[in-house]
Design an enzyme around this catalytic site. Structure first.
Site, PDB file in Angstrom:
ATOM      1  N   ASP A  54       0.791  -1.233   0.000  1.00  0.00           N
ATOM      2  CA  ASP A  54       0.000   0.000   0.000  1.00  0.00           C
ATOM      3  C   ASP A  54       0.825   1.285   0.000  1.00  0.00           C
ATOM      4  O   ASP A  54       0.284   2.367   0.246  1.00  0.00           O
ATOM      5  CB  ASP A  54      -0.932   0.008   1.209  1.00  0.00           C
ATOM      6  CG  ASP A  54      -0.179   0.019   2.534  1.00  0.00           C
ATOM      7  OD1 ASP A  54       0.998  -0.358   2.552  1.00  0.00           O
ATOM      8  OD2 ASP A  54      -0.777   0.407   3.551  1.00  0.00           O
ATOM      9  N   GLU A  55       2.114   1.187  -0.312  1.00  0.00           N
ATOM     10  CA  GLU A  55       2.948   2.387  -0.245  1.00  0.00           C
ATOM     11  C   GLU A  55       4.095   2.289  -1.256  1.00  0.00           C
ATOM     12  O   GLU A  55       4.660   1.211  -1.456  1.00  0.00           O
ATOM     13  CB  GLU A  55       3.503   2.552   1.168  1.00  0.00           C
ATOM     14  CG  GLU A  55       4.202   3.865   1.425  1.00  0.00           C
ATOM     15  CD  GLU A  55       4.590   4.031   2.882  1.00  0.00           C
ATOM     16  OE1 GLU A  55       4.954   5.153   3.277  1.00  0.00           O
ATOM     17  OE2 GLU A  55       4.542   3.034   3.628  1.00  0.00           O
TER      18      GLU A  55
END
Length: 338
Positions: free
Chosen positions: A95-96
């Site tokens: 998610d990053e």
């Protein structure tokens, strides 16, 4: 992404909207939360917190199990959007990621706004962004306007941006370093800047020289595209400690099947150089049986399990299984002379 796993669960189960949600270990079992949404964080719940502790802080917390197949699918969709704008994408997790937009013709803030809009249109999930001249600044800035926001620090504003920041915002500064800095009367990056490079090295060794630069917003790390992982593994913490080798072998087979499915999906083309089995015991001590050259078959993993289990008579709290990948040599690499 904003509370990525929890946001997906709320999106897929609208009845959860507005309620505190945690993703991870069940309420009635030993486990930890992988993440939680902002409604849960208001009660002091956070990622990596034991589930029982999270429920104590927030009795109305709704805990749902992880669905990594769904998270990986959504992450792949988001990764595809990022690659529309630059090939220099360095994932940090599902998610990053860091993006290097140096060669993109658009203004960085406008591009970030466009990317976030596309992500929301495609996935119905919100993302936050930090825009800065380097990784350090961008990472810190990404937390400034969460959730569903962005924050830009231009090169000329770096000094003013860094000065009031708590030293804990600097990557690499954990609890112990933070405590040591506080003992020196240092709480902000501006106060840290008063120490010379030599003084910082005397207190923190090699990391002191990095602190000197980082406290001033200086970070020369490049954005590096996907790098091949060195290993792939899966593990499970059990609700009740396992006491016998038979109990462990039963769980090992489940973990083996999960590992093989993961391997086929992600790294089927990679040659394997070895395998390993990790055990964590009831007192949190651990041991690992690691063997190069063994094929990733269930009998091979059972052999390593038996070896690790025989090292102690303690009950087993966790089993992990994994493979190590052989290092690949670039086609144009020069061979050494013998």
């Amino acid at each position: 992404m904003d509370c990525f796993y929890a946001a997906i669960e709320v999106r897929d189960r609208p009845a959860l909207r507005g309620k505190p949600v945690g993703v991870g270990g069940a309420r009635d079992r030993r486990g930890v939360l992988t993440t939680c949404n902002y409604e849960a964080r208001k009660f002091g719940v956070r990622s990596a917190m034991p589930t029982f502790m999270a429920v104590q802080r927030c009795p109305q917390l709704i805990v749902v199990p992880t669905r990594f197949d769904v998270y990986r699918r959504e992450a792949a969709t988001i990764r595809g959007i990022l690659h529309r704008f630059t090939s220099l994408v360095e994932p940090l997790s599902l998610d990053e990621a860091y993006l290097d937009l140096t060669d993109h013709p658009g203004a960085p803030a406008s591009v970030a706004q466009l990317i976030r809009g596309l992500i929301h249109t495609k996935t119905r999930l919100t993302a936050s962004a930090g825009i800065g001249p380097n990784k350090l600044i961008a990472k810190i800035a990404s937390d400034m306007n969460k959730p569903n926001g962005q924050f830009e620090v231009k090169p000329n504003d770096v000094a003013d941006f860094m000065e009031p920041l708590p030293v804990r915002k600097i990557w690499g500064v954990g609890q112990k370093t933070d405590e040591k800095l506080e003992q020196l009367g240092i709480r902000t990056c501006g106060e840290l800047q008063r120490l010379s490079r030599i003084e910082l090295q005397e207190h923190f060794g090699k990391f002191g020289a990095e602190l000197y630069d980082l406290s001033r917003g200086i970070d020369d790390r490049a954005v590096e595209p996907d790098r091949p992982r060195k290993s792939l593994s899966t593990e499970e913490t059990f609700a009740v400690d396992l006491k016998t080798i038979s109990d462990c072998e039963e769980k090992l087979e489940e973990l083996y099947q999960e590992l093989m499915a993961d391997l086929a999906q992600k790294e089927a083309h990679r040659p394997i150089s070895g395998i390993f089995v990790k055990l964590k015991f009831h007192d949190f001590t651990r041991t690992t049986a690691d063997r190069a050259g063994l094929d990733p078959s269930l009998p091979s993993f059972r052999l390593l399990l038996s070896e690790a289990f025989s090292r102690t008579e303690k009950n087993v709290r966790l089993i992990g299984v994994g493979v190590r990948f052989a290092e690949t040599v670039p086609a144009d690499a020069q061979l050494s002379l013998l």
